[in-house]
Scaffold this motif. Structure first.
Motif, PDB file in Angstrom:
ATOM      1  N   GLY B  92       0.827  -1.211   0.000  1.00 61.80           N
ATOM      2  CA  GLY B  92       0.000   0.000   0.000  1.00 61.80           C
ATOM      3  C   GLY B  92       0.860   1.259   0.000  1.00 61.80           C
ATOM      4  N   GLN B  93       1.939   1.242   0.786  1.00 64.25           N
ATOM      5  CA  GLN B  93       2.827   2.400   0.847  1.00 64.25           C
ATOM      6  C   GLN B  93       3.440   2.669  -0.519  1.00 64.25           C
ATOM      7  OE1 GLN B  93       5.079   0.603   3.927  1.00 64.25           O
ATOM      8  NE2 GLN B  93       3.406   0.876   5.386  1.00 64.25           N
ATOM      9  N   MET B  94       3.748   1.580  -1.235  1.00 61.79           N
ATOM     10  CA  MET B  94       4.304   1.697  -2.582  1.00 61.79           C
ATOM     11  C   MET B  94       3.300   2.368  -3.524  1.00 61.79           C
ATOM     12  SD  MET B  94       5.287  -1.505  -5.034  1.00 61.79           S
ATOM     13  CE  MET B  94       3.631  -2.138  -5.269  1.00 61.79           C
ATOM     14  N   GLY B 127       4.697  10.246   0.542  1.00 64.00           N
ATOM     15  CA  GLY B 127       3.447   9.498   0.394  1.00 64.00           C
ATOM     16  C   GLY B 127       3.512   8.182   1.145  1.00 64.00           C
ATOM     17  N   GLY B 128       4.593   7.445   0.919  1.00 60.00           N
ATOM     18  CA  GLY B 128       4.770   6.163   1.605  1.00 60.00           C
ATOM     19  C   GLY B 128       4.911   6.365   3.106  1.00 60.00           C
ATOM     20  N   ALA B 129       5.621   7.454   3.482  1.00 60.94           N
ATOM     21  CA  ALA B 129       5.853   7.724   4.907  1.00 60.94           C
ATOM     22  C   ALA B 129       4.540   7.989   5.627  1.00 60.94           C
ATOM     23  CB  ALA B 129       6.800   8.908   5.069  1.00 60.94           C
ATOM     24  N   ALA B 157      -5.397   1.373   0.266  1.00 58.94           N
ATOM     25  CA  ALA B 157      -4.571   2.086  -0.722  1.00 58.94           C
ATOM     26  C   ALA B 157      -4.933   1.656  -2.142  1.00 58.94           C
ATOM     27  CB  ALA B 157      -3.089   1.819  -0.450  1.00 58.94           C
ATOM     28  N   VAL B 158      -5.113   0.352  -2.342  1.00 57.57           N
ATOM     29  CA  VAL B 158      -5.424  -0.147  -3.680  1.00 57.57           C
ATOM     30  C   VAL B 158      -6.727   0.469  -4.185  1.00 57.57           C
ATOM     31  CG1 VAL B 158      -6.143  -2.189  -4.975  1.00 57.57           C
ATOM     32  CG2 VAL B 158      -4.151  -2.305  -3.488  1.00 57.57           C
ATOM     33  N   ALA B 159      -7.763   0.463  -3.341  1.00 58.57           N
ATOM     34  CA  ALA B 159      -9.053   1.010  -3.752  1.00 58.57           C
ATOM     35  C   ALA B 159      -8.951   2.518  -3.986  1.00 58.57           C
ATOM     36  CB  ALA B 159     -10.113   0.704  -2.697  1.00 58.57           C
ATOM     37  N   MET B 160      -8.197   3.193  -3.117  1.00 61.31           N
ATOM     38  CA  MET B 160      -8.096   4.638  -3.208  1.00 61.31           C
ATOM     39  C   MET B 160      -7.338   5.060  -4.468  1.00 61.31           C
ATOM     40  SD  MET B 160      -7.567   6.836   0.031  1.00 61.31           S
ATOM     41  CE  MET B 160      -6.189   7.874   0.225  1.00 61.31           C
ATOM     42  N   SER B 259      10.239   3.719   7.136  1.00 63.32           N
ATOM     43  CA  SER B 259      10.017   2.430   6.501  1.00 63.32           C
ATOM     44  C   SER B 259       9.039   2.564   5.332  1.00 63.32           C
ATOM     45  CB  SER B 259       9.499   1.458   7.570  1.00 63.32           C
ATOM     46  OG  SER B 259       8.800   0.409   7.004  1.00 63.32           O
ATOM     47  N   GLY B 260       7.923   3.237   5.572  1.00 63.20           N
ATOM     48  CA  GLY B 260       6.953   3.458   4.501  1.00 63.20           C
ATOM     49  C   GLY B 260       7.540   4.315   3.382  1.00 63.20           C
ATOM     50  N   GLY B 261       8.404   5.258   3.769  1.00 66.41           N
ATOM     51  CA  GLY B 261       9.050   6.108   2.775  1.00 66.41           C
ATOM     52  C   GLY B 261       9.873   5.317   1.777  1.00 66.41           C
ATOM     53  N   PHE B 262      10.590   4.326   2.281  1.00 65.95           N
ATOM     54  CA  PHE B 262      11.341   3.436   1.374  1.00 65.95           C
ATOM     55  C   PHE B 262      10.398   2.831   0.337  1.00 65.95           C
ATOM     56  CE2 PHE B 262      14.851   3.100   4.528  1.00 65.95           C
ATOM     57  CZ  PHE B 262      15.907   3.253   3.645  1.00 65.95           C
ATOM     58  N   ALA B 263       9.309   2.232   0.820  1.00 70.04           N
ATOM     59  CA  ALA B 263       8.369   1.584  -0.092  1.00 70.04           C
ATOM     60  C   ALA B 263       7.774   2.593  -1.065  1.00 70.04           C
ATOM     61  CB  ALA B 263       7.265   0.884   0.693  1.00 70.04           C
ATOM     62  N   GLY B 264       7.580   3.826  -0.583  1.00 76.22           N
ATOM     63  CA  GLY B 264       6.977   4.854  -1.422  1.00 76.22           C
ATOM     64  C   GLY B 264       7.786   5.172  -2.663  1.00 76.22           C
ATOM     65  N   MET B 265       9.090   4.910  -2.619  1.00 79.83           N
ATOM     66  CA  MET B 265       9.943   5.215  -3.765  1.00 79.83           C
ATOM     67  C   MET B 265      10.095   4.038  -4.732  1.00 79.83           C
ATOM     68  SD  MET B 265      12.949   7.552  -2.084  1.00 79.83           S
ATOM     69  CE  MET B 265      13.341   6.445  -0.744  1.00 79.83           C
ATOM     70  N   ALA B 266       9.457   2.903  -4.392  1.00 87.94           N
ATOM     71  CA  ALA B 266       9.706   1.670  -5.154  1.00 87.94           C
ATOM     72  C   ALA B 266       9.355   1.789  -6.631  1.00 87.94           C
ATOM     73  CB  ALA B 266       8.944   0.503  -4.518  1.00 87.94           C
ATOM     74  N   THR B 267       8.258   2.476  -6.947  1.00 86.82           N
ATOM     75  CA  THR B 267       7.830   2.496  -8.342  1.00 86.82           C
ATOM     76  C   THR B 267       8.526   3.577  -9.166  1.00 86.82           C
ATOM     77  OG1 THR B 267       5.968   3.935  -7.823  1.00 86.82           O
ATOM     78  CG2 THR B 267       5.531   1.569  -7.819  1.00 86.82           C
ATOM     79  N   ALA B 268       9.387   4.389  -8.527  1.00 90.26           N
ATOM     80  CA  ALA B 268      10.129   5.406  -9.285  1.00 90.26           C
ATOM     81  C   ALA B 268      10.885   4.744 -10.438  1.00 90.26           C
ATOM     82  CB  ALA B 268      11.087   6.146  -8.361  1.00 90.26           C
TER      83      ALA B 268
END
Lengths: 293, 363
Positions: B92-94, B127-129, B157-160, B259-268
């Motif tokens: 979701g964070q991603m 966003g992820g954070a 997150a998926v639905a949103m 931790s969420g911030g890391f995931a938030g950058m995954a799709t960059a």
């Protein structure tokens, strides 16, 4: 105002009951496992595995009853892996559960592709309805009555719960902690497996990849909200069943469908936020039994 | 002293080296059995995979491209783990971070290259954070267990994201909902533009280097700073950490946010890297969940996580290519292998620990 009357329609009530079955079985499964102090987040994967095994066996044998039985067996099989990893090898319960969930997602999708070439399989037959509802629903109610009696009134049930509260005490009177924990985990697998079989064979009439859609976790939230008691869990599961029933039956003006889809998950969080502090998990939840010497 | 050093080395070698290797070998063995069962020679299958990944620099480059996002979602798990927290919400964070970084990329189109690119990464992180900090806050304030809340946040997150993309950012010329393309200033340069001997025209991009730099920075943060010390202390023993004056609540929320911030950058890697330049939700599903396996396989050490991510990149890139040669083996075989790696790893690790304990008692 159609949507308002729809909320209170009898069909919504029936849908609530149907939706609540897999969640309540997962919740009861979680309860059995955590009664012995083993956290079982693999319930999600077990539901998926049960749904898949049930679908395949129903279609190959033509018997939905055999399908449901195989769903239970598949659930026990998955639970056995969880028990071996987390009880015998004393691996972290949550990591083992996460691994099994990933495994179930991969294996069911893979086998669906190998066996049918697609990720969705329709179920060809289901059990004859009794008074308009699946017989599994009545079985579920019976299981809840039995569990309430079993966990609180029988020797074995009390021993199971004692294991979750104080392992060393249970061990000191000569009862095997390991055996109790295996029993709790395997029963949880059987229940969640049945929930999965019901979901595919009786409710959806198909299997599709990832169809458990969080029901295992929502079941755990129900267990927590229900304060680790069977009837509390059943009540909480009904609440979630209701929120899922709503999302299919109504379309409220100005509220997008996606937000109704979020509802069960939002309620889960709300429930966790509201419930904790007033509910206490079994004292040995997540602990390992380390015998001295 | 000397024997103690030697024992420590043995500990590290067994737990962080041998155990993951054994788990990987078992996964390949079981995967091989399944492939044999489907009527394909597993040696031919895996050697084709090896060839597709390591047979040329192009293959290596594609492998790196596939590996990069796993590093980020795995770090989400591993970083939280340092504070004793289970962040199962990288998925979701991603998505939230990915949408945020795409939005910055196609909104502030007038900004020049490094500025917009960096701003996109910052937006992804934030966003992820945010999505990670919420479960952290709920845990601290209300005791809601982060395992369940982070999973619920995934579904939300998926639905949103689905709703936002479909109703607000949809490119009307396309059937599959995706956002408009990001501006040139947000493009992540391909590795061939930086490293002269890297092959042209592959999708490997600077995000892989960003991952390596972040791994180094995380190590420094955890080992050399007060914040890192406090995070680790919270993970090792919360009650003594609190006794020592560490504000566990704030550290918990902060750890979940980073931790969420890391995931938030995954799709960059996908959105900003060479290729489509837009956010396409249906492309990224599962990377967050696989990150759990990658993080644990990397033993929650940033450098180990890079190695584990490369292994997963190897499997994915190999699976995508090998399909052309062995069409009767679905590429989801690697998903099963990834799960088996994780299951066997937890068991092998406990066996190794038991073995080491016995060794310690004896010597």
């Amino acid at each position: 105002m159609d949507w308002l009357t729809n909320i209170f329609a009898i069909s919504t009530l029936l849908a609530t009951i149907r939706m609540a079955v897999p969640i309540s079985l997962a919740a009861l499964g979680g309860l059995f496992s955590e009664s012995t102090g083993v956290i079982n987040i693999a319930l999600e994967g077990i539901i998926l595995m049960g749904a898949f095994a049930g679908t395949i066996v129903t279609n190959t044998t033509g018997s939905p009853l055999l399908g449901l039985i195989m769903a239970v067996v598949a659930g026990i099989g998955m639970a056995l892996i969880h028990a071996i990893a987390s009880v015998t090898f004393k691996a972290n319960h949550i990591i083992s559960g996460v691994a099994l969930n990933l495994f179930a997602t991969g294996v069911t999708f893979f086998l669906a592709l190998v066996l049918t070439g697609g990720s969705q399989i329709s179920v060809e037959s289901s059990l004859p309805k009794f008074l308009g509802l699946s017989p599994v629903i009545y079985v579920t109610v019976a299981i809840f009555f039995f569990s309430g009696f079993f966990l609180y009134k029988t020797k074995l049930g009390l021993r199971l719960r004692a294991t979750g509260e104080h392992m060393a005490a249970v061990d000191s009177v000569g009862i095997s902690v390991t055996k109790m924990r295996y029993l709790g985990v395997l029963v949880s697998g059987a229940l969640a497996g049945l929930g999965g079989g019901y979901l595919a064979i009786e409710q959806a009439n198909f299997f599709t990849k990832g169809m458990s859609a969080g029901r295992g976790f929502i079941g755990l939230a129900s267990m927590i909200f229900g304060k680790w008691t069977p009837w509390g869990a059943a009540g909480a599961a009904s609440l979630f069943g209701f929120s899922q029933a709503l999302q299919f039956r109504i379309s409220i003006p100005f509220i997008p469908d996606e937000f109704l889809q979020m509802l069960p998950y939002l309620i889960t969080i709300a429930v966790l936020v509201g419930a904790v502090g007033r509910a206490t998990p079994p004292a040995e939840d997540g602990n390992h039994f380390l015998k001295e010497g | 002293m000397n024997s103690e050093r030697r024992r420590e080395l043995l500990f590290n070698l067994l737990l962080n080296g041998a155990a993951p290797l054994i788990a990987i070998l078992i996964a390949f063995a079981i995967g091989g059995l399944v492939i044999t069962f489907l009527g394909t020679n597993p040696f031919a299958f895996f050697s084709k995979m090896l060839d597709l990944n390591f047979g040329s620099m192009r293959g290596v480059s594609q492998m790196i491209y596939r590996a990069t996002p796993y590093f980020f979602t795995a770090m989400a798990l591993s970083f939280a783990f340092k504070a004793g927290l289970f962040n199962i919400g990288a998925e979701g964070q991603m998505f939230i971070g990915g949408l945020a970084l795409a939005w910055v990329g196609f909104t502030f189109t007038w900004l020049p290259f490094p500025i917009l690119f960096v701003l996109c990464l910052v937006a992804g992180f934030l966003g992820g954070a945010l999505w990670g900090a919420i479960p952290g806050y709920l845990k601290v304030k209300r005791g809601a267990h982060e395992v369940i809340t982070t999973i619920m946040m995934n579904f939300i997150a998926v639905a949103m994201v689905q709703y936002i993309v479909q109703n607000h950012f949809m490119d009307p010329d396309w059937g599959i909902p995706h956002t408009p393309s990001v501006a040139k200033g947000a493009y992540a340069p391909s590795l061939s533009a930086i490293i002269p001997w890297f092959p042209q025209g592959t999708r490997a991009n600077i995000m892989f280097l960003v991952a390596i730099i972040l791994a180094g920075l995380t190590l420094v943060l955890l080992q050399r700073t007060k914040l890192g010390y406090e995070i680790r202390a919270t993970g090792l023993n919360p009650s003594s950490a609190e006794y020592a004056g560490i504000n566990i609540s704030s550290r918990t929320v902060m750890t979940m946010a980073i931790s969420g911030g890391f995931a938030g950058m995954a799709t960059a890697n996908f959105v900003l890297g060479p290729g489509s330049h837009y956010f396409l939700k249906s492309e990224y599903g599962g990377i967050g969940f696989s990150g759990i396996a990658v993080g644990l396989l990397g033993r929650n050490n940033p450098l180990g996580v890079i190695l584990a991510a490369v292994l997963f990149g190897f499997l994915e890139n190999g699976a995508l290519g090998v399909q052309l040669y062995f069409p009767n083996v679905p590429r989801q075989i690697v998903e099963i292998m990834q799960a088996i790696i994780l299951i066997t790893l937890v068991i092998v690790l406990e066996l190794a620990r038991k073995f080491l304990k016995r060794l310690q008692k004896r010597g």
